[in-house]
Design a protein around this motif. Structure first.
Motif, mmCIF file in Angstrom:
data_model
loop_
_atom_site.group_PDB
_atom_site.id
_atom_site.type_symbol
_atom_site.label_atom_id
_atom_site.label_comp_id
_atom_site.label_asym_id
_atom_site.label_seq_id
_atom_site.Cartn_x
_atom_site.Cartn_y
_atom_site.Cartn_z
ATOM 1 N N ALA A 55 51.135 43.218 40.223
ATOM 2 C CA ALA A 55 52.322 43.201 41.319
ATOM 3 C C ALA A 55 52.407 41.906 41.429
ATOM 4 N N LEU A 56 51.402 40.790 41.222
ATOM 5 C CA LEU A 56 51.505 39.453 41.703
ATOM 6 C C LEU A 56 51.533 38.437 40.716
ATOM 7 N N GLY A 57 51.052 38.932 39.480
ATOM 8 C CA GLY A 57 50.711 38.100 38.250
ATOM 9 C C GLY A 57 49.449 37.752 38.187
ATOM 10 N N PRO A 58 49.130 37.222 36.964
ATOM 11 C CA PRO A 58 47.714 36.653 36.825
ATOM 12 C C PRO A 58 47.217 35.913 37.902
ATOM 13 N N GLY A 59 46.110 36.358 38.438
ATOM 14 C CA GLY A 59 45.437 35.812 39.631
ATOM 15 C C GLY A 59 45.820 36.545 40.932
ATOM 16 N N GLY A 60 46.688 37.473 40.883
ATOM 17 C CA GLY A 60 47.135 38.149 42.197
ATOM 18 C C GLY A 60 45.993 38.599 42.712
ATOM 19 N N TYR A 61 44.754 39.226 41.960
ATOM 20 C CA TYR A 61 43.689 39.875 42.764
ATOM 21 C C TYR A 61 42.977 38.730 43.494
ATOM 22 N N ASN A 62 42.767 37.789 42.918
ATOM 23 C CA ASN A 62 42.041 36.549 43.622
ATOM 24 C C ASN A 62 42.655 36.057 44.670
ATOM 25 N N ALA A 63 44.088 36.037 44.674
ATOM 26 C CA ALA A 63 44.893 35.754 45.765
ATOM 27 C C ALA A 63 44.764 36.383 46.887
ATOM 28 N N MET A 64 44.558 37.480 46.711
ATOM 29 C CA MET A 64 44.573 38.532 47.862
ATOM 30 C C MET A 64 42.956 38.739 48.307
#
Length: 171
Positions: free
Chosen positions: A130-139
């Motif tokens: 959904a957010l691109g690479p690193g999206g998990y960590n951004a959230m």
């Protein structure tokens, strides 16, 4: 989550909120792997979930998910986007004006519905797509709150979000 005794110094601090909040956005996930549907109101069923949401009728611990409106720009910045639409993050309610983390382990009212904050709503692996690479960590740390529906009713955009007395907290 076990809260401190209400008459302790920490209990008094945790019971004090600067203001009430408001529902800014409502979304439903009709089934897995489909886009969220934005709605202006939704019916919450006691112990179950939101009518029309894929999690409706479940165990109830995750009957509804909420995310802090003030965190959307943070998530956008951390994921390299100018902005992030609420539907992208797949939470049911976007709430502003009240710190959601303060509602973990507590009962609170959203319009006519009474909820109980059960746990943090951590991001899932879908945030990478959904957010691109690193999206998990951004959230991480900004994913919001899961809540159980204790008293059903209708939630509408613009409804107040109000913490109930600390003595109503879960143990």
């Amino acid at each position: 989550m076990k809260l401190p005794p209400p008459d302790s110094e920490l209990g008094k601090l945790m019971a004090t909120l600067p203001q009430t909040g408001a529902v800014d956005w409502i979304g439903l996930r009709p089934k897995r792997d489909v886009a969220m549907n934005e709605v202006v109101e939704v019916v919450a069923e006691t112990g179950a979930g939101l009518v029309g949401d894929r999690y409706s009728g479940g165990s109830g611990k995750r009957g509804i998910t909420l995310i802090q409106a003030e965190h959307l720009p943070v998530i956008a910045t951390l994921s390299g986007h100018a902005s992030v639409e609420p539907a992208t993050l797949r939470r049911n309610l976007v709430v502003s004006g009240i710190p959601l983390i303060a509602l973990k382990g507590r009962r609170f009212r959203v319009g006519e519905v009474v909820l109980e904050g059960t746990d943090s709503c951590d991001p899932c692996s879908r945030m990478e797509a959904a957010l691109g690479p690193g999206g998990y960590n951004a959230m991480r740390g900004h994913g919001g709150l899961c809540a159980r529906i204790l008293q059903g009713g209708t939630i509408r955009r613009g409804d107040a979000v109000v913490a109930l007395d600390i003595t109503d907290s879960i143990a």
